[in-house]
Write a protein that holds these residues in place. Structure first.
Motif, PDB file in Angstrom:
ATOM      1  N   ARG A  17      26.790  44.661  36.003  1.00  0.00           N
ATOM      2  CA  ARG A  17      27.617  43.636  35.493  1.00  0.00           C
ATOM      3  C   ARG A  17      28.399  44.262  34.091  1.00  0.00           C
ATOM      4  O   ARG A  17      29.458  44.171  33.919  1.00  0.00           O
ATOM      5  CB  ARG A  17      27.124  42.270  35.350  1.00  0.00           C
ATOM      6  N   ARG A  69      32.327  44.766  33.534  1.00  0.00           N
ATOM      7  CA  ARG A  69      33.090  44.469  32.251  1.00  0.00           C
ATOM      8  C   ARG A  69      33.642  45.474  31.510  1.00  0.00           C
ATOM      9  O   ARG A  69      34.785  45.433  30.856  1.00  0.00           O
ATOM     10  CB  ARG A  69      32.168  43.545  31.196  1.00  0.00           C
ATOM     11  N   ASN A  84      36.726  46.615  33.530  1.00  0.00           N
ATOM     12  CA  ASN A  84      37.610  45.680  33.726  1.00  0.00           C
ATOM     13  C   ASN A  84      38.347  45.370  32.285  1.00  0.00           C
ATOM     14  O   ASN A  84      39.620  45.274  32.350  1.00  0.00           O
ATOM     15  CB  ASN A  84      36.980  44.241  33.891  1.00  0.00           C
ATOM     16  N   TYR A 124      32.038  35.983  35.677  1.00  0.00           N
ATOM     17  CA  TYR A 124      33.240  36.666  35.892  1.00  0.00           C
ATOM     18  C   TYR A 124      33.801  36.281  37.312  1.00  0.00           C
ATOM     19  O   TYR A 124      32.582  36.035  38.242  1.00  0.00           O
ATOM     20  CB  TYR A 124      33.494  38.319  35.803  1.00  0.00           C
ATOM     21  N   TYR A 125      34.849  36.567  37.727  1.00  0.00           N
ATOM     22  CA  TYR A 125      35.134  36.290  38.988  1.00  0.00           C
ATOM     23  C   TYR A 125      34.420  37.064  40.154  1.00  0.00           C
ATOM     24  O   TYR A 125      34.359  36.529  41.224  1.00  0.00           O
ATOM     25  CB  TYR A 125      36.787  36.713  39.203  1.00  0.00           C
ATOM     26  N   ALA A 126      34.030  38.200  40.269  1.00  0.00           N
ATOM     27  CA  ALA A 126      33.494  39.104  41.191  1.00  0.00           C
ATOM     28  C   ALA A 126      31.938  39.018  40.987  1.00  0.00           C
ATOM     29  O   ALA A 126      31.336  39.759  41.975  1.00  0.00           O
ATOM     30  CB  ALA A 126      34.022  40.494  41.220  1.00  0.00           C
ATOM     31  N   TYR A 127      31.377  38.351  40.198  1.00  0.00           N
ATOM     32  CA  TYR A 127      29.940  38.363  39.963  1.00  0.00           C
ATOM     33  C   TYR A 127      29.291  38.058  41.318  1.00  0.00           C
ATOM     34  O   TYR A 127      28.087  38.475  41.700  1.00  0.00           O
ATOM     35  CB  TYR A 127      29.468  37.483  38.768  1.00  0.00           C
ATOM     36  N   LYS A 128      29.492  36.912  41.890  1.00  0.00           N
ATOM     37  CA  LYS A 128      28.763  36.373  43.064  1.00  0.00           C
ATOM     38  C   LYS A 128      28.739  37.326  44.244  1.00  0.00           C
ATOM     39  O   LYS A 128      27.826  37.202  45.001  1.00  0.00           O
ATOM     40  CB  LYS A 128      29.383  35.102  43.469  1.00  0.00           C
ATOM     41  N   ASN A 129      29.678  38.329  44.502  1.00  0.00           N
ATOM     42  CA  ASN A 129      29.798  39.298  45.518  1.00  0.00           C
ATOM     43  C   ASN A 129      28.948  40.571  45.028  1.00  0.00           C
ATOM     44  O   ASN A 129      29.136  41.371  45.970  1.00  0.00           O
ATOM     45  CB  ASN A 129      31.201  39.372  45.713  1.00  0.00           C
ATOM     46  N   ASN A 132      29.462  34.584  30.091  1.00  0.00           N
ATOM     47  CA  ASN A 132      30.132  33.830  30.913  1.00  0.00           C
ATOM     48  C   ASN A 132      30.298  34.734  32.320  1.00  0.00           C
ATOM     49  O   ASN A 132      30.623  35.746  32.336  1.00  0.00           O
ATOM     50  CB  ASN A 132      31.466  33.536  30.446  1.00  0.00           C
TER      51      ASN A 132
END
Length: 172
Positions: A60, A64, A67, A41-46, A39
């Motif tokens: 990534r 995780r 995190n 995460y909130y920061a993946y696109k950056n 799934n």
């Protein structure tokens, strides 16, 4: 990495995907919810927009791991600071071996000195373990380690001696 080699590695470990064969509930949860979490995460696109597919995949994973643990200090020896800081904003990225909460290092690191700075809450991740499998196996069987995860591209080491020693091979 050559796509043929990648496919061979994946096929040789296919019976180890999604936590198959992991009997410990704690380790199974770690495999399913940290290592093989798909799934977004909130920061993946950056993160890692200019990275190769392997750098992004490992970055990534490191995101995780950090995190999930929320360490105070992180030893970065592989240059993944962008992913590590995104995973835990309060973590201090360091390059010294005072006390190791979490470490990300290349496999060629002298692990003997490093393991002396680790306690039962420490986590160490070695990158590129496939380049030196005999060294990785000596890390797996070291008396100070408890749980190890062999992901082919990297290895994760836990030191909690309350747990039974186990070496997992995971299809990542």
């Amino acid at each position: 990495m050559n796509r043929l080699i990648q496919a061979c590695v994946w096929l040789s470990r296919i019976h180890r995907c999604r936590g198959f064969g992991v009997q410990s509930p704690t380790d199974y949860r770690y495999v399913r919810h940290v290592i093989n979490q798909h799934n977004p995460y909130y920061a993946y696109k950056n993160l890692g927009t200019d990275d190769t597919w392997l750098q992004r995949k490992l970055g990534r994973l490191y995101f995780r791991i950090v995190n999930e643990r929320q360490p105070e200090t992180v030893l970065d020896g592989i240059g993944a600071e962008q992913y590590l800081k995104a995973g835990c904003h309060k973590a201090i990225i360091t390059h010294s071996l005072d006390k190791v909460d979490m470490a990300f290092l290349p496999i060629k690191t002298n692990y003997q000195e490093l393991f002396n700075c680790c306690d039962e809450k420490s986590v160490v991740v070695f990158q590129d373990i496939y380049r030196n499998m005999p060294l990785w196996h000596s890390i797996e069987y070291d008396a100070r380690t408890a749980i190890t995860f062999d992901l082919y591209y990297c290895g994760i080491v836990f030191f909690d001696k309350k747990r039974s020693k186990h070496n997992y091979i995971i299809n990542f």
